[in-house]
Design an enzyme around this catalytic site. Structure first.
Site, PDB file in Angstrom:
ATOM      1  N   PRO A  29      11.429  80.928  22.859  1.00 48.10           N
ATOM      2  CA  PRO A  29      10.445  79.819  22.258  1.00 48.10           C
ATOM      3  C   PRO A  29      10.148  80.222  20.842  1.00 48.10           C
ATOM      4  O   PRO A  29       9.874  79.614  19.795  1.00 48.10           O
ATOM      5  CB  PRO A  29       9.137  79.871  23.085  1.00 48.10           C
ATOM      6  CG  PRO A  29       9.298  81.052  24.041  1.00 48.10           C
ATOM      7  CD  PRO A  29      10.737  81.225  24.203  1.00 48.10           C
ATOM      8  N   GLU A  37       8.409  87.928  30.239  1.00 43.44           N
ATOM      9  CA  GLU A  37       8.104  87.913  28.983  1.00 43.44           C
ATOM     10  C   GLU A  37       9.294  87.893  27.852  1.00 43.44           C
ATOM     11  O   GLU A  37       9.113  88.235  26.718  1.00 43.44           O
ATOM     12  CB  GLU A  37       6.880  88.782  28.501  1.00 43.44           C
ATOM     13  CG  GLU A  37       5.907  88.712  29.303  1.00 43.44           C
ATOM     14  CD  GLU A  37       5.113  87.191  29.243  1.00 43.44           C
ATOM     15  OE1 GLU A  37       5.394  86.605  27.959  1.00 43.44           O
ATOM     16  OE2 GLU A  37       4.726  86.771  30.138  1.00 43.44           O
ATOM     17  N   ARG A  60      29.522  67.928  24.736  1.00 38.89           N
ATOM     18  CA  ARG A  60      29.729  66.603  24.259  1.00 38.89           C
ATOM     19  C   ARG A  60      30.504  66.458  22.725  1.00 38.89           C
ATOM     20  O   ARG A  60      31.067  65.436  22.505  1.00 38.89           O
ATOM     21  CB  ARG A  60      28.779  65.817  24.541  1.00 38.89           C
ATOM     22  CG  ARG A  60      27.598  65.916  23.625  1.00 38.89           C
ATOM     23  CD  ARG A  60      26.383  64.856  24.013  1.00 38.89           C
ATOM     24  NE  ARG A  60      26.447  63.467  24.030  1.00 38.89           N
ATOM     25  CZ  ARG A  60      26.391  62.850  23.066  1.00 38.89           C
ATOM     26  NH1 ARG A  60      26.073  63.529  21.679  1.00 38.89           N
ATOM     27  NH2 ARG A  60      26.560  61.481  22.745  1.00 38.89           N
ATOM     28  N   ASP A  85      24.914  58.727  16.924  1.00 42.53           N
ATOM     29  CA  ASP A  85      23.577  59.583  17.558  1.00 42.53           C
ATOM     30  C   ASP A  85      22.711  59.860  16.854  1.00 42.53           C
ATOM     31  O   ASP A  85      22.842  60.026  15.628  1.00 42.53           O
ATOM     32  CB  ASP A  85      24.152  60.889  18.167  1.00 42.53           C
ATOM     33  CG  ASP A  85      24.923  60.943  19.445  1.00 42.53           C
ATOM     34  OD1 ASP A  85      25.125  59.737  20.068  1.00 42.53           O
ATOM     35  OD2 ASP A  85      25.718  61.788  19.798  1.00 42.53           O
TER      36      ASP A  85
HETATM   37  C1  LIG Z   1       7.899  82.601  29.717  1.00 41.69           C
HETATM   38  S1  LIG Z   1       9.010  82.607  28.806  1.00 41.69           S
HETATM   39  C2  LIG Z   1       8.678  84.029  27.570  1.00 41.69           C
HETATM   40  C3  LIG Z   1       7.550  83.340  26.429  1.00 41.69           C
HETATM   41  C4  LIG Z   1       7.332  84.561  25.760  1.00 41.69           C
HETATM   42  N1  LIG Z   1       5.824  85.260  25.978  1.00 41.69           N
HETATM   43  C5  LIG Z   1       7.033  83.868  24.197  1.00 41.69           C
HETATM   44  O1  LIG Z   1       5.872  83.316  24.132  1.00 41.69           O
HETATM   45  O2  LIG Z   1       7.821  83.954  23.444  1.00 41.69           O
HETATM   46  C6  LIG Z   1      10.448  83.267  29.663  1.00 41.69           C
HETATM   47  C7  LIG Z   1      11.797  82.838  29.099  1.00 41.69           C
HETATM   48  O3  LIG Z   1      11.980  81.403  29.193  1.00 41.69           O
HETATM   49  C8  LIG Z   1      12.912  80.910  28.092  1.00 41.69           C
HETATM   50  N2  LIG Z   1      12.319  79.963  27.230  1.00 41.69           N
HETATM   51  C9  LIG Z   1      10.890  79.537  27.450  1.00 41.69           C
HETATM   52  N3  LIG Z   1      10.490  78.592  26.750  1.00 41.69           N
HETATM   53  C10 LIG Z   1      11.645  78.287  25.783  1.00 41.69           C
HETATM   54  C11 LIG Z   1      11.904  77.411  24.805  1.00 41.69           C
HETATM   55  N4  LIG Z   1      11.072  76.502  24.498  1.00 41.69           N
HETATM   56  N5  LIG Z   1      13.170  77.277  24.288  1.00 41.69           N
HETATM   57  C12 LIG Z   1      14.063  78.188  24.541  1.00 41.69           C
HETATM   58  N6  LIG Z   1      13.753  79.235  25.683  1.00 41.69           N
HETATM   59  C13 LIG Z   1      12.560  79.457  26.392  1.00 41.69           C
HETATM   60  C14 LIG Z   1      13.340  82.410  27.328  1.00 41.69           C
HETATM   61  O4  LIG Z   1      14.248  82.787  27.791  1.00 41.69           O
HETATM   62  C15 LIG Z   1      12.234  83.041  27.724  1.00 41.69           C
HETATM   63  O5  LIG Z   1      12.525  84.556  27.381  1.00 41.69           O
END
Ligand SMILES: C[S@@+](CC[C@H](N)C(=O)[O-])C[C@H]1O[C@@H](n2cnc3c(N)ncnc32)[C@H](O)[C@@H]1O
Length: 273
Positions: A92, A119, A161, A176
């Site tokens: 994220p 995390e 795609r 698109d």
């Molecule tokens: C619970 S999340 C970790 C969040 C982390 N504590 C943070 O706030 O950045 C666990 C994993 O889910 C994935 N993930 C969660 N949300 C995501 C998003 N919006 N985009 C891409 N990957 C995501 C990532 O691989 C991340 O390391």
């Protein structure tokens, strides 16, 4: 294109066997390998996580399983003739995954995905592989998922795609929403198919007119309306040169006007309407 995914939930990637991506695999356009990260753990519990340095809630994915897994996956790829890997790390806190980035990734010969759980992955892993290859830390949206596997599916489908020959109709992705250069980055308007009447609802007459110019204009107006309603930021970002006279008329009806810098902005009273 070769795709490798390292995950603690290989079964989560089953959708890569169906639909567009599955067909691209079957045709040999995509060479997909899914790996279980726990194969690179050497203790009884197949541990992939540990407590965070500095304290705090949650667990962090350990360096060793990821380092060993990525080394092994990369060595295997090179052995079988792949080249030019890029590491894609869903997080994220990454840069937003956009159509533009999908196009960039679709031009690479080999993508290695590192979806995390908990995390996230110990930072040293990303720093280490960034010395060897491009690393894309990507976010699929401003929300937090439990793991990166769903993000891998999103990125893979958007990229697949775009590969030559994967979509039946090569024209399909040109119009698109978000297609670079297309429609000045407007959202696509509504689409219709047969029958012409359903539960008392007709399709817009213009679509039956056979008049290509009028149909194109109608589609453009609908795209402007939808973009103004759902993603006004896209219109604000557009250079005014992207809009022709008719676009400007429609934008004016929707409450937009040109600013001295050439961009369009929406009159505040139009926002409240
Ligand atoms: C619970 S999340 C970790 C969040 C982390 N504590 C943070 O706030 O950045 C666990 C994993 O889910 C994935 N993930 C969660 N949300 C995501 C998003 N919006 N985009 C891409 N990957 C995501 C990532 O691989 C991340 O390391």
């Amino acid at each position: 294109m070769r795709l490798d995914v390292v995950t603690i939930f290989p079964e989560y990637l089953e959708p890569l066997n169906v639909s567009l991506v599955g067909k691209a695999r079957a045709r040999g356009q995509l060479n997909v390998h899914v790996h279980d990260l726990r194969e690179w753990t050497y203790d009884r519990h197949n541990t992939v996580d540990d407590t965070p340095y500095g304290g705090g809630p949650g667990m962090v994915m350990k360096t060793d399983p990821w380092g060993d897994a990525l080394d092994s996956v990369l060595a295997d790829g090179y052995d079988t003739g792949s080249h030019g890997p890029a590491l894609v790390v869903p997080t994220p806190s990454g840069r937003p995954f956009t159509q533009e980035l999908a196009v960039e990734l679709s031009e690479r010969p080999w993508l290695v995905f590192a979806p995390a759980r908990y995390e996230g992955i110990d930072r040293r892993v990303v720093d280490e592989y960034a010395t060897r290859m491009p690393v894309y830390e990507v976010s699929i949206g401003d929300y937090v998922l439990a793991g990166g596997e769903a993000a891998v599916l999103v990125v893979t489908e958007a990229v697949a795609r775009l590969l030559p020959g994967v979509l039946g109709n090569a024209e399909s992705h040109r119009d698109d929403s978000f297609a670079p250069g297309a429609m000045a980055n407007l959202l696509e308007g509504p689409v219709y198919t047969k029958p012409p009447e359903w539960r008392g609802r007709d399709i817009p007459d213009v679509l039956l007119s056979g008049h290509h110019g009028r149909i194109a204009r109608w589609r453009r107006d609908e795209a402007l309306k939808r973009t103004a309603a759902n993603r006004p930021d896209l219109i604000e970002r557009c250079d005014s040169a992207a809009f022709d006279k008719k676009d400007r008329e429609m934008l004016s009806i929707l409450g937009w006007q040109p600013a001295p810098d050439g961009r369009f902005w929406r009159r505040p009273e139009a926002v409240e309407e």
